[in-house]
Enzyme design. Structure first.
Site, PDB file in Angstrom:
ATOM      1  N   CYS A  55       1.036  -0.982  -0.311  1.00 37.08           N
ATOM      2  CA  CYS A  55      -0.284   0.319  -0.037  1.00 37.08           C
ATOM      3  C   CYS A  55       1.146   1.539  -0.051  1.00 37.08           C
ATOM      4  O   CYS A  55       0.244   1.939  -0.852  1.00 37.08           O
ATOM      5  CB  CYS A  55      -0.871   0.195   0.929  1.00 37.08           C
ATOM      6  SG  CYS A  55      -2.176  -1.855   0.708  1.00 37.08           S
ATOM      7  N   ARG A 138      -8.075  -4.797  -3.222  1.00 34.87           N
ATOM      8  CA  ARG A 138      -7.410  -3.226  -4.061  1.00 34.87           C
ATOM      9  C   ARG A 138      -8.494  -3.206  -4.809  1.00 34.87           C
ATOM     10  O   ARG A 138      -8.255  -3.800  -6.271  1.00 34.87           O
ATOM     11  CB  ARG A 138      -6.299  -3.709  -4.167  1.00 34.87           C
ATOM     12  CG  ARG A 138      -4.927  -3.783  -3.645  1.00 34.87           C
ATOM     13  CD  ARG A 138      -3.775  -4.075  -3.440  1.00 34.87           C
ATOM     14  NE  ARG A 138      -2.672  -4.451  -2.906  1.00 34.87           N
ATOM     15  CZ  ARG A 138      -2.235  -3.921  -2.146  1.00 34.87           C
ATOM     16  NH1 ARG A 138      -2.584  -2.674  -1.929  1.00 34.87           N
ATOM     17  NH2 ARG A 138      -1.713  -4.674  -0.664  1.00 34.87           N
TER      18      ARG A 138
HETATM   19  C1  BEZ Z   1       0.240  -4.843   2.261  1.00 35.18           C
HETATM   20  O1  BEZ Z   1       1.585  -4.539   1.256  1.00 35.18           O
HETATM   21  O2  BEZ Z   1       0.226  -3.371   1.811  1.00 35.18           O
HETATM   22  C2  BEZ Z   1      -0.332  -5.981   2.545  1.00 35.18           C
HETATM   23  C3  BEZ Z   1      -0.008  -7.435   1.839  1.00 35.18           C
HETATM   24  C4  BEZ Z   1      -0.890  -8.316   2.485  1.00 35.18           C
HETATM   25  C5  BEZ Z   1      -2.388  -7.810   3.410  1.00 35.18           C
HETATM   26  C6  BEZ Z   1      -2.253  -6.290   3.619  1.00 35.18           C
HETATM   27  C7  BEZ Z   1      -1.678  -5.563   3.334  1.00 35.18           C
END
Ligand code: BEZ
Length: 238
Positions: A55, A138
């Site tokens: 993110c 997402r």
């Molecule tokens: C992230 O790195 O943004 C992420 C990865 C897995 C689950 C939730 C967020």
């Protein structure tokens, strides 16, 4: 037969639907969606959680591209099921501490919605229980200036979005509208565009006899030239 309705599975808006309305608290103040954005294209997107790596890479990329989206009359609105203070702290950390792929001192100026109650996430089908009950996937909703959903893309938690593609979709939607054309696989501004399929035997014949200055691969598949300058001039003029 009994049907179990999972509380997290509420509705998923579809292409062509009016964007569901909501009022929300964001990092840029309160918003009334989509009314506050009438006249602009909008990308409404969700991310799973603040202070997570994928993110963070996405927010830095989106923020770095915000002026490019603004040039094509497209505003960005983000959402996660975190609270406002978490959002503020995360965006401050991004600006003050994170340097990634040449991006640094990145200020996220577009609104990030707090949605602890998941009210908005559920309205938009951003909670997909097979992936997570507690985090939004997402999701990317492309909404037109009249508040109609025009395209939707979903990615899972583990994969960051392709921002060139998000930008391409905004330009492509506007080009399809502005020039009444369709766009072939991998189209980019400057590539040939597809004209509406011949609607009569006469037009089909004319096209195959090469009378319209079109390039026809068969009677139902004809393209014409459309320069990048024309595409962009039409978008920027609006
Ligand atoms: C992230 O790195 O943004 C992420 C990865 C897995 C689950 C939730 C967020």
């Amino acid at each position: 037969m009994e049907t179990t309705i999972n509380q997290n599975m509420v509705s998923t808006p579809r292409i062509g639907d009016a964007a569901p309305e909501f009022k929300a608290v964001t990092t840029q103040g309160n918003i009334n969606f989509p009314d506050d954005y009438k006249g602009s294209w909008i990308i409404l997107f969700s991310h799973p959680a603040d202070f997570t790596p994928v993110c963070t890479s996405e927010f830095m990329t989106f923020a770095s591209m915000e002026s490019r989206f603004a040039e094509v009359n497209c505003k960005l609105v983000g959402l996660s099921v975190d609270g406002l203070y978490s959002h503020i702290a995360w965006l401050r950390t991004i600006k003050e501490k994170i340097e990634y792929k040449g991006m640094k001192d990145v200020e996220v100026k577009f609104p990030l919605i707090e949605d602890i109650s998941m009210e908005v996430a559920k309205k938009y089908g951003m909670i997909q229980p097979g992936e997570s009950n507690t985090k939004a996937v997402r999701a990317v909703f492309f909404i037109d200036p009249k508040g109609v959903i025009r395209a939707i893309i979903y990615y899972p938690l583990s994969i960051g979005r392709n921002f060139d593609e998000l930008f391409r979709v905004v330009i492509a939607l506007q080009t399809a509208d502005n020039f009444s054309v369709a766009l072939p696989a991998d189209w980019r501004p400057g590539d040939d565009v597809i004209v509406p399929t011949a609607g009569s035997c006469g037009v089909a014949k004319e096209r195959m006899e090469n009378k319209n200055g079109l390039t026809c691969y068969d009677w139902f598949f004809c393209t014409k030239k459309l320069s990048q300058d024309k595409v962009m001039a039409e978008i920027i003029k609006k």
